[in-house]
Design a protein around this motif. Sequence first.
Motif, PDB file in Angstrom:
ATOM      1  N   LEU A 198       0.518  -1.372  -0.052  1.00 41.38           N
ATOM      2  CA  LEU A 198      -0.338   0.136   0.098  1.00 41.38           C
ATOM      3  C   LEU A 198       1.026   0.998   0.371  1.00 41.38           C
ATOM      4  O   LEU A 198       0.591   2.568  -0.412  1.00 41.38           O
ATOM      5  CB  LEU A 198      -0.123   0.255   1.419  1.00 41.38           C
ATOM      6  CG  LEU A 198      -1.745   1.389   1.325  1.00 41.38           C
ATOM      7  CD1 LEU A 198      -2.561   1.464   0.287  1.00 41.38           C
ATOM      8  CD2 LEU A 198      -2.298   1.311   2.680  1.00 41.38           C
ATOM      9  N   VAL A 199       1.707   1.419   0.950  1.00 42.51           N
ATOM     10  CA  VAL A 199       2.955   2.688   0.740  1.00 42.51           C
ATOM     11  C   VAL A 199       3.267   2.442  -0.979  1.00 42.51           C
ATOM     12  O   VAL A 199       3.526   3.666  -0.853  1.00 42.51           O
ATOM     13  CB  VAL A 199       3.783   2.551   1.977  1.00 42.51           C
ATOM     14  CG1 VAL A 199       5.116   3.376   2.070  1.00 42.51           C
ATOM     15  CG2 VAL A 199       3.418   2.020   3.659  1.00 42.51           C
ATOM     16  N   SER A 200       3.760   1.568  -1.108  1.00 40.81           N
ATOM     17  CA  SER A 200       4.132   1.004  -2.625  1.00 40.81           C
ATOM     18  C   SER A 200       3.968   2.263  -3.460  1.00 40.81           C
ATOM     19  O   SER A 200       3.940   2.947  -4.329  1.00 40.81           O
ATOM     20  CB  SER A 200       4.897   0.140  -2.397  1.00 40.81           C
ATOM     21  OG  SER A 200       6.109   0.050  -1.929  1.00 40.81           O
ATOM     22  N   ARG A 201       2.203   1.740  -3.681  1.00 34.49           N
ATOM     23  CA  ARG A 201       1.128   2.543  -4.380  1.00 34.49           C
ATOM     24  C   ARG A 201       1.393   3.798  -4.194  1.00 34.49           C
ATOM     25  O   ARG A 201       0.750   4.252  -5.169  1.00 34.49           O
ATOM     26  CB  ARG A 201      -0.310   1.664  -4.066  1.00 34.49           C
ATOM     27  CG  ARG A 201       0.014   0.148  -4.846  1.00 34.49           C
ATOM     28  CD  ARG A 201      -1.733  -1.032  -4.517  1.00 34.49           C
ATOM     29  NE  ARG A 201      -2.483  -0.202  -5.142  1.00 34.49           N
ATOM     30  CZ  ARG A 201      -3.316  -0.836  -5.801  1.00 34.49           C
ATOM     31  NH1 ARG A 201      -3.674  -1.353  -4.433  1.00 34.49           N
ATOM     32  NH2 ARG A 201      -4.434   0.222  -6.382  1.00 34.49           N
ATOM     33  N   VAL A 202       0.384   4.341  -2.992  1.00 37.50           N
ATOM     34  CA  VAL A 202       0.490   5.554  -2.850  1.00 37.50           C
ATOM     35  C   VAL A 202       2.078   6.138  -2.744  1.00 37.50           C
ATOM     36  O   VAL A 202       2.081   7.661  -3.745  1.00 37.50           O
ATOM     37  CB  VAL A 202       0.205   6.066  -1.058  1.00 37.50           C
ATOM     38  CG1 VAL A 202       0.795   7.759  -0.648  1.00 37.50           C
ATOM     39  CG2 VAL A 202      -1.052   4.854  -0.849  1.00 37.50           C
ATOM     40  N   ALA A 203       3.198   5.912  -2.547  1.00 36.64           N
ATOM     41  CA  ALA A 203       4.309   6.594  -3.256  1.00 36.64           C
ATOM     42  C   ALA A 203       5.027   6.532  -4.300  1.00 36.64           C
ATOM     43  O   ALA A 203       5.078   8.048  -5.249  1.00 36.64           O
ATOM     44  CB  ALA A 203       5.543   5.723  -2.540  1.00 36.64           C
TER      45      ALA A 203
END
Length: 201
Positions: free
Chosen positions: A130-135
């Motif tokens: 999730l963090v990667s997708r937002v980043a």
Amino acid sequence: MSKRIVGPEIEKLIQLLAKVPGLGPRSARRAALHLIKKKEQLLGPLTVAMGDALEKVRVCSRCGNIDTVDPCMICRDPRRDAATIILVEDVSDLWALERAGAMNAQFHVLGGTLSPLDGVGPDDLNIRGLVSRVAEGGVTEVIIAVNATVEGQTTAHYVTDQLADMNVKITRLAHGVPVGGELDYLDEGTLTAALRSRTAF
């Protein structure tokens, strides 16, 4: 110890069906008997469908949904709002929200909730994804749609902390009185949440 009244193949079928959520031993026996009585119409096609599922179903590498393609059909759909991600605990939650048809957003499946007592930590969940997708950029809102349990709320707070430094709006599902609910039948926690989440009329 009860006497064996069926062969080992039927016994094995009953034992496996009893492991399906919602089916106990008695329901499993009824289901097995029904499948056996309808071998041509049900048992044969079910066997083929289960073989296909075993061979073809996979977890989406982007969102954690299950499908026969990777990325899944939801991630591939260009009509979906790519700026909004709905965060859910499990695929069953994703399916429930899709049935409601309330939003045409992207999803992200965590695969559970944080539960130190059960040995489930951040690395056991799909939080890093999730963090990667937002980043990557383009996401403006993450809607946290986890269950209103202690573990769910702990997970929500942890995810919020992980996304704190990113330029993304974080919201959560409203908690409180369900549609058609009567106040007299609700527990104190639900009533308290409803009062705190009150909106203008």
